[in-house]
Scaffold this motif. Structure first.
Motif, PDB file in Angstrom:
ATOM      1  N   MET A   1       0.864  -1.181   0.000  1.00 26.46           N
ATOM      2  CA  MET A   1       0.000   0.000   0.000  1.00 26.46           C
ATOM      3  C   MET A   1       0.902   1.233   0.000  1.00 26.46           C
ATOM      4  SD  MET A   1      -2.820   1.195   2.808  1.00 26.46           S
ATOM      5  CE  MET A   1      -3.838  -0.202   2.455  1.00 26.46           C
ATOM      6  N   THR A   2       0.711   2.054  -1.006  1.00 32.03           N
ATOM      7  CA  THR A   2       1.545   3.244  -1.101  1.00 32.03           C
ATOM      8  C   THR A   2       0.757   4.525  -0.930  1.00 32.03           C
ATOM      9  OG1 THR A   2       1.256   3.242  -3.495  1.00 32.03           O
ATOM     10  CG2 THR A   2       3.196   2.102  -2.637  1.00 32.03           C
ATOM     11  N   ASP A   3      -0.548   4.441  -1.048  1.00 36.36           N
ATOM     12  CA  ASP A   3      -1.357   5.648  -0.983  1.00 36.36           C
ATOM     13  C   ASP A   3      -2.071   5.746   0.361  1.00 36.36           C
ATOM     14  OD1 ASP A   3      -2.553   8.001  -1.802  1.00 36.36           O
ATOM     15  OD2 ASP A   3      -4.224   6.975  -2.763  1.00 36.36           O
ATOM     16  N   ALA A   4      -1.451   6.460   1.281  1.00 35.34           N
ATOM     17  CA  ALA A   4      -2.050   6.657   2.599  1.00 35.34           C
ATOM     18  C   ALA A   4      -1.797   8.095   3.023  1.00 35.34           C
ATOM     19  CB  ALA A   4      -1.450   5.693   3.618  1.00 35.34           C
ATOM     20  N   THR A   5      -2.774   8.653   3.719  1.00 32.47           N
ATOM     21  CA  THR A   5      -2.668  10.017   4.229  1.00 32.47           C
ATOM     22  C   THR A   5      -3.085  10.005   5.679  1.00 32.47           C
ATOM     23  OG1 THR A   5      -3.236  10.929   2.061  1.00 32.47           O
ATOM     24  CG2 THR A   5      -3.486  12.402   3.941  1.00 32.47           C
ATOM     25  N   ILE A   6      -2.358  10.762   6.502  1.00 29.93           N
ATOM     26  CA  ILE A   6      -2.759  10.948   7.893  1.00 29.93           C
ATOM     27  C   ILE A   6      -2.887  12.440   8.158  1.00 29.93           C
ATOM     28  CG2 ILE A   6      -0.347  10.780   8.679  1.00 29.93           C
ATOM     29  CD1 ILE A   6      -1.451   9.719  11.380  1.00 29.93           C
ATOM     30  N   PHE A   7      -4.025  12.829   8.709  1.00 29.80           N
ATOM     31  CA  PHE A   7      -4.229  14.204   9.170  1.00 29.80           C
ATOM     32  C   PHE A   7      -3.744  14.180  10.613  1.00 29.80           C
ATOM     33  CE2 PHE A   7      -6.810  13.708   5.511  1.00 29.80           C
ATOM     34  CZ  PHE A   7      -6.724  14.931   4.872  1.00 29.80           C
ATOM     35  N   HIS A   8      -2.596  14.792  10.825  1.00 27.75           N
ATOM     36  CA  HIS A   8      -1.760  14.559  11.997  1.00 27.75           C
ATOM     37  C   HIS A   8      -1.561  15.820  12.822  1.00 27.75           C
ATOM     38  CE1 HIS A   8       1.612  12.910  14.246  1.00 27.75           C
ATOM     39  NE2 HIS A   8       2.465  13.768  13.724  1.00 27.75           N
ATOM     40  N   ASN A   9      -1.551  15.622  14.143  1.00 28.10           N
ATOM     41  CA  ASN A   9      -1.170  16.673  15.074  1.00 28.10           C
ATOM     42  C   ASN A   9       0.008  16.123  15.872  1.00 28.10           C
ATOM     43  OD1 ASN A   9      -0.807  18.434  17.193  1.00 28.10           O
ATOM     44  ND2 ASN A   9      -2.968  18.581  17.717  1.00 28.10           N
ATOM     45  N   PRO A  10       1.230  16.612  15.613  1.00 32.40           N
ATOM     46  CA  PRO A  10       2.400  16.062  16.288  1.00 32.40           C
ATOM     47  C   PRO A  10       2.391  16.257  17.804  1.00 32.40           C
ATOM     48  CG  PRO A  10       3.019  17.948  14.922  1.00 32.40           C
ATOM     49  CD  PRO A  10       1.574  17.665  14.657  1.00 32.40           C
ATOM     50  N   ALA A  11       1.530  17.112  18.327  1.00 28.62           N
ATOM     51  CA  ALA A  11       1.432  17.306  19.774  1.00 28.62           C
ATOM     52  C   ALA A  11       0.529  16.264  20.434  1.00 28.62           C
ATOM     53  CB  ALA A  11       0.918  18.712  20.082  1.00 28.62           C
ATOM     54  N   CYS A  12      -0.114  15.440  19.639  1.00 27.21           N
ATOM     55  CA  CYS A  12      -1.072  14.448  20.135  1.00 27.21           C
ATOM     56  C   CYS A  12      -0.426  13.069  20.167  1.00 27.21           C
ATOM     57  CB  CYS A  12      -2.303  14.436  19.231  1.00 27.21           C
ATOM     58  SG  CYS A  12      -3.455  13.088  19.543  1.00 27.21           S
ATOM     59  N   GLY A  13      -0.407  12.431  21.340  1.00 25.03           N
ATOM     60  CA  GLY A  13       0.180  11.108  21.477  1.00 25.03           C
ATOM     61  C   GLY A  13      -0.499  10.068  20.615  1.00 25.03           C
ATOM     62  N   THR A  14      -1.818  10.097  20.521  1.00 29.56           N
ATOM     63  CA  THR A  14      -2.531   9.132  19.686  1.00 29.56           C
ATOM     64  C   THR A  14      -2.144   9.314  18.223  1.00 29.56           C
ATOM     65  OG1 THR A  14      -4.371   9.045  21.240  1.00 29.56           O
ATOM     66  CG2 THR A  14      -4.814   8.275  19.007  1.00 29.56           C
ATOM     67  N   SER A  15      -2.030  10.553  17.797  1.00 31.53           N
ATOM     68  CA  SER A  15      -1.641  10.831  16.421  1.00 31.53           C
ATOM     69  C   SER A  15      -0.205  10.360  16.166  1.00 31.53           C
ATOM     70  CB  SER A  15      -1.794  12.334  16.141  1.00 31.53           C
ATOM     71  OG  SER A  15      -1.773  12.596  14.766  1.00 31.53           O
ATOM     72  N   ARG A  16       0.696  10.624  17.113  1.00 32.47           N
ATOM     73  CA  ARG A  16       2.088  10.171  16.960  1.00 32.47           C
ATOM     74  C   ARG A  16       2.162   8.647  16.903  1.00 32.47           C
ATOM     75  NH1 ARG A  16       2.894  14.067  20.977  1.00 32.47           N
ATOM     76  NH2 ARG A  16       3.225  12.424  22.529  1.00 32.47           N
ATOM     77  N   ASN A  17       1.402   7.971  17.779  1.00 33.64           N
ATOM     78  CA  ASN A  17       1.397   6.510  17.773  1.00 33.64           C
ATOM     79  C   ASN A  17       0.838   5.956  16.467  1.00 33.64           C
ATOM     80  OD1 ASN A  17       2.544   5.713  20.300  1.00 33.64           O
ATOM     81  ND2 ASN A  17       0.668   6.370  21.318  1.00 33.64           N
ATOM     82  N   THR A  18      -0.204   6.580  15.949  1.00 35.49           N
ATOM     83  CA  THR A  18      -0.805   6.120  14.698  1.00 35.49           C
ATOM     84  C   THR A  18       0.184   6.268  13.544  1.00 35.49           C
ATOM     85  OG1 THR A  18      -3.004   6.702  15.515  1.00 35.49           O
ATOM     86  CG2 THR A  18      -2.772   6.401  13.134  1.00 35.49           C
ATOM     87  N   LEU A  19       0.846   7.410  13.469  1.00 31.91           N
ATOM     88  CA  LEU A  19       1.846   7.623  12.420  1.00 31.91           C
ATOM     89  C   LEU A  19       2.981   6.612  12.564  1.00 31.91           C
ATOM     90  CD1 LEU A  19       3.080   9.151  10.058  1.00 31.91           C
ATOM     91  CD2 LEU A  19       3.927  10.860  11.701  1.00 31.91           C
ATOM     92  N   ALA A  20       3.451   6.402  13.782  1.00 33.53           N
ATOM     93  CA  ALA A  20       4.542   5.443  14.005  1.00 33.53           C
ATOM     94  C   ALA A  20       4.099   4.023  13.645  1.00 33.53           C
ATOM     95  CB  ALA A  20       5.006   5.511  15.455  1.00 33.53           C
TER      96      ALA A  20
END
Length: 140
Positions: A1-20
């Motif tokens: 899968m190459t086409d993925a987008t995340i609407f991310h807030n780097p100050a949010c732990g859940t967002s950081r965990n999801t991106l990681a």
């Protein structure tokens, strides 16, 4: 899968965990820091439609001006709520992930597994030490 987008807030732990977790699964998503680059009104509507959500259910209350703006009042129309989200992107719940398999708010972060191809993702340790073990059971 190459086409993925995340609407991310780097100050949010859940967002950081999801991106990681996405990266741990071998996916390098397009990262949209929505506080710096908010989605357009049309994109917000497309995300809502893709998630089968109404505008109110995408509003974040914690750590936002939600109460200060009186957004719990039913007088606000969907269009007005979208205006507020455009003016205050922090009101948008996060993270939102979009892949070829769907779009959803990934709270908790392991919800992103439902948007990944079938096949086990190796165990992943979140920032708080919790471990996400992908059994593949949630996906067809």
């Amino acid at each position: 899968m190459t086409d993925a987008t995340i609407f991310h807030n780097p100050a949010c732990g859940t967002s950081r965990n999801t991106l990681a977790l996405l990266r741990h699964a071998g996916i390098e998503p397009q990262v949209v820091e929505y506080l710096k680059t908010p989605p357009s009104r049309g994109e917000l509507k497309a995300l809502l439609q893709a998630m089968n959500m109404n505008v109110r259910s995408l509003l974040r209350r914690k750590g936002t001006p939600y109460e200060e703006l009186g957004l719990d009042d039913p007088k606000w129309s969907d269009e007005q709520l979208l205006d507020f989200m455009q003016q205050h992107p922090i009101l948008m719940e996060r993270p939102i992930v979009r892949t070829a398999l769907g779009t959803k708010v990934c709270r908790p972060s392991e919800e992103v597994l439902e948007l990944l191809p079938v096949g086990k993702v190796p165990p992943f340790t979140k920032e708080d030490g919790g471990v996400i073990a992908d059994t593949g059971a949630r996906r067809a």
